[in-house]
Design a protein around this motif. Structure first.
Motif, PDB file in Angstrom:
ATOM      1  N   ALA A   4       0.609  -1.424   0.049  1.00 55.03           N
ATOM      2  CA  ALA A   4      -0.252   0.079  -0.009  1.00 55.03           C
ATOM      3  C   ALA A   4       0.479   0.741  -0.084  1.00 55.03           C
ATOM      4  O   ALA A   4       0.928   2.703  -1.217  1.00 55.03           O
ATOM      5  CB  ALA A   4      -1.569   0.024   1.060  1.00 55.03           C
ATOM      6  N   ARG A   5       1.991   1.188   0.860  1.00 55.45           N
ATOM      7  CA  ARG A   5       2.294   2.143   0.651  1.00 55.45           C
ATOM      8  C   ARG A   5       3.839   2.732  -0.515  1.00 55.45           C
ATOM      9  O   ARG A   5       3.518   4.003  -1.307  1.00 55.45           O
ATOM     10  CB  ARG A   5       4.104   1.998   1.835  1.00 55.45           C
ATOM     11  CG  ARG A   5       4.511   3.493   2.089  1.00 55.45           C
ATOM     12  CD  ARG A   5       5.545   3.127   3.700  1.00 55.45           C
ATOM     13  NE  ARG A   5       4.853   2.041   4.020  1.00 55.45           N
ATOM     14  CZ  ARG A   5       5.771   1.456   5.994  1.00 55.45           C
ATOM     15  NH1 ARG A   5       6.072   1.870   6.064  1.00 55.45           N
ATOM     16  NH2 ARG A   5       4.408   0.670   5.874  1.00 55.45           N
ATOM     17  N   VAL A  16      -4.438  13.630  -9.994  1.00 60.15           N
ATOM     18  CA  VAL A  16      -5.776  12.143  -9.625  1.00 60.15           C
ATOM     19  C   VAL A  16      -6.733  12.783  -9.092  1.00 60.15           C
ATOM     20  O   VAL A  16      -7.079  13.589  -9.052  1.00 60.15           O
ATOM     21  CB  VAL A  16      -4.905  11.164  -8.500  1.00 60.15           C
ATOM     22  CG1 VAL A  16      -3.993  10.921  -8.529  1.00 60.15           C
ATOM     23  CG2 VAL A  16      -4.819  11.843  -7.071  1.00 60.15           C
ATOM     24  N   SER A  17      -8.050  11.866  -9.821  1.00 58.25           N
ATOM     25  CA  SER A  17      -9.098  12.206  -9.694  1.00 58.25           C
ATOM     26  C   SER A  17      -9.366  11.009  -8.208  1.00 58.25           C
ATOM     27  O   SER A  17      -9.512  10.039  -8.379  1.00 58.25           O
ATOM     28  CB  SER A  17     -10.226  11.544 -10.780  1.00 58.25           C
ATOM     29  OG  SER A  17     -11.488  11.913 -10.253  1.00 58.25           O
ATOM     30  N   VAL A  18     -10.483  12.511  -7.712  1.00 61.19           N
ATOM     31  CA  VAL A  18     -10.614  11.844  -6.125  1.00 61.19           C
ATOM     32  C   VAL A  18     -12.173  12.289  -5.701  1.00 61.19           C
ATOM     33  O   VAL A  18     -12.508  12.733  -6.033  1.00 61.19           O
ATOM     34  CB  VAL A  18     -10.040  12.244  -4.361  1.00 61.19           C
ATOM     35  CG1 VAL A  18      -9.982  12.021  -3.643  1.00 61.19           C
ATOM     36  CG2 VAL A  18      -8.403  12.919  -5.506  1.00 61.19           C
ATOM     37  N   TYR A  36      -8.328   3.862  -5.448  1.00 61.74           N
ATOM     38  CA  TYR A  36      -8.556   3.131  -4.139  1.00 61.74           C
ATOM     39  C   TYR A  36      -7.610   3.278  -3.624  1.00 61.74           C
ATOM     40  O   TYR A  36      -7.546   2.165  -2.513  1.00 61.74           O
ATOM     41  CB  TYR A  36      -8.578   1.268  -4.056  1.00 61.74           C
ATOM     42  CG  TYR A  36     -10.465   1.133  -5.176  1.00 61.74           C
ATOM     43  CD1 TYR A  36     -11.521   1.685  -4.917  1.00 61.74           C
ATOM     44  CD2 TYR A  36      -9.425   0.555  -6.366  1.00 61.74           C
ATOM     45  CE1 TYR A  36     -12.821   1.629  -5.217  1.00 61.74           C
ATOM     46  CE2 TYR A  36     -11.193   0.727  -7.230  1.00 61.74           C
ATOM     47  CZ  TYR A  36     -12.023   0.834  -6.350  1.00 61.74           C
ATOM     48  OH  TYR A  36     -13.236   0.705  -7.869  1.00 61.74           O
ATOM     49  N   ILE A  37      -7.204   4.695  -3.120  1.00 63.45           N
ATOM     50  CA  ILE A  37      -5.851   4.841  -2.548  1.00 63.45           C
ATOM     51  C   ILE A  37      -6.703   6.051  -1.514  1.00 63.45           C
ATOM     52  O   ILE A  37      -7.527   7.301  -2.137  1.00 63.45           O
ATOM     53  CB  ILE A  37      -4.735   5.830  -3.044  1.00 63.45           C
ATOM     54  CG1 ILE A  37      -4.008   4.612  -4.066  1.00 63.45           C
ATOM     55  CG2 ILE A  37      -3.506   6.340  -2.164  1.00 63.45           C
ATOM     56  CD1 ILE A  37      -3.254   4.931  -5.122  1.00 63.45           C
ATOM     57  N   GLY A  62       1.151   4.456   3.290  1.00 67.11           N
ATOM     58  CA  GLY A  62      -0.504   4.159   2.497  1.00 67.11           C
ATOM     59  C   GLY A  62      -1.232   4.867   1.731  1.00 67.11           C
ATOM     60  O   GLY A  62      -2.184   4.265   0.956  1.00 67.11           O
ATOM     61  N   GLU A  63      -1.076   6.123   2.660  1.00 67.15           N
ATOM     62  CA  GLU A  63      -2.507   7.408   2.138  1.00 67.15           C
ATOM     63  C   GLU A  63      -1.855   8.361   1.831  1.00 67.15           C
ATOM     64  O   GLU A  63      -0.266   8.409   1.268  1.00 67.15           O
ATOM     65  CB  GLU A  63      -3.030   7.889   3.528  1.00 67.15           C
ATOM     66  CG  GLU A  63      -3.841   6.685   3.872  1.00 67.15           C
ATOM     67  CD  GLU A  63      -4.712   7.407   4.625  1.00 67.15           C
ATOM     68  OE1 GLU A  63      -4.883   8.608   5.365  1.00 67.15           O
ATOM     69  OE2 GLU A  63      -5.673   6.119   5.789  1.00 67.15           O
TER      70      GLU A  63
END
Length: 66
Positions: A4-5, A16-18, A36-37, A62-63
């Motif tokens: 994840a990191r 990115v699109s959030v 999916y982050i 990871g975020e």
């Protein structure tokens, strides 16, 4: 955790699109990228419930953060 990191770190500096879901207690908006982050950022209340293009400036645990 390590995967994840590493995945989050690949998206730092790339647009990115959030989809922001909520404003958290600390005042930051929280949402998910198309990858999916989880991403947390400062922004207006109007972003909640909307997809927003944003460039993350860092990754931690990871975020992403912008």
């Amino acid at each position: 955790e390590e995967l994840a990191r590493a995945t989050a770190e690949r998206w730092v500096g790339r647009k990115v699109s959030v989809l922001f879901e909520e404003r958290e207690r600390d005042g930051l908006l929280s949402g998910w990228t198309e990858q999916y982050i989880r991403l947390r950022a400062r922004g207006p209340e109007e972003w909640v419930g909307r997809a927003v293009e944003i460039t993350p400036r860092e990754a931690r645990d990871g975020e992403l953060a912008a």
